[in-house]
Design a protein around this motif. Sequence first.
Motif: not given
Length: 250
Positions: A31-33, A140-143, A164-166, A213-215
């Motif tokens: 669930g992390d982004v 990283l396995g997260v959005p 940008g996003w993924a 970078a922020v989680v």
Amino acid sequence: MELFAVPDLPEIRAGDDLAALIDERVAFEDGDVLCVASTVVSKAEGRTFDLADFEAGERAERLAAHRAEVTGEERDPRFAQAIIEESEELVLEAPFVLAVTKFGHITVNAGIDRSNVPGGDLLLLPEDPSASAARLSERLGVPVVVTDTSGRPFRYGQRGVAVGWAGMPASRDWRGETDRDGRELGVTVQSVVDELAGAANLVAGEGDGGTPAVVVRGWAFGDHGGSENLFRDEADDVVRAALREWEFDG
């Protein structure tokens, strides 16, 4: 919802494995982004340049001269050339340059940064920020949301936006759902990648104390339709059309 900065990231340089550097410092949870500043993505991808890398053409000379005339400040035509080369269109040339980047974002000076660029004069945005986000997301396995700061019409100040996003849709589509009174929503499309970018920017900060970078933890997209549309289509962008007809007269 909780947001926290990725700690102790070093100065990023061309060729650095940004995904590995982040992964070493964060134990990601389901669930992390991850929101990551375009500056460090660009640095890792070698998007740092010197002014000498750009040979000013006739249009750049005219653009720099015009801006100098209306602002009273000297403008380097090589910087103007960099903007031109990074743009699909210049929708405004004075008193500042508002450019459409090749990936659809509209921003001042094509998003080219002249601060926090060790070893160079200019830092260009990633060539394709969503492709950059996809590579990080896969590793990283997260959005992942790639962010930048941008001004807003009708308001002072800058805020974080997504370039940008993924791994997630750009927007929640509320159309067809109902409000608290049971009325059907007909126009509401919520740009969640921009909202996450703005929230992350509060934690990341600016200037020499910024963290790139922020989680985001504990946020969920929810049971909604999703949309990949973020940058408005040219055909229905009435503001862009109006700016094409407008000329700054000082």
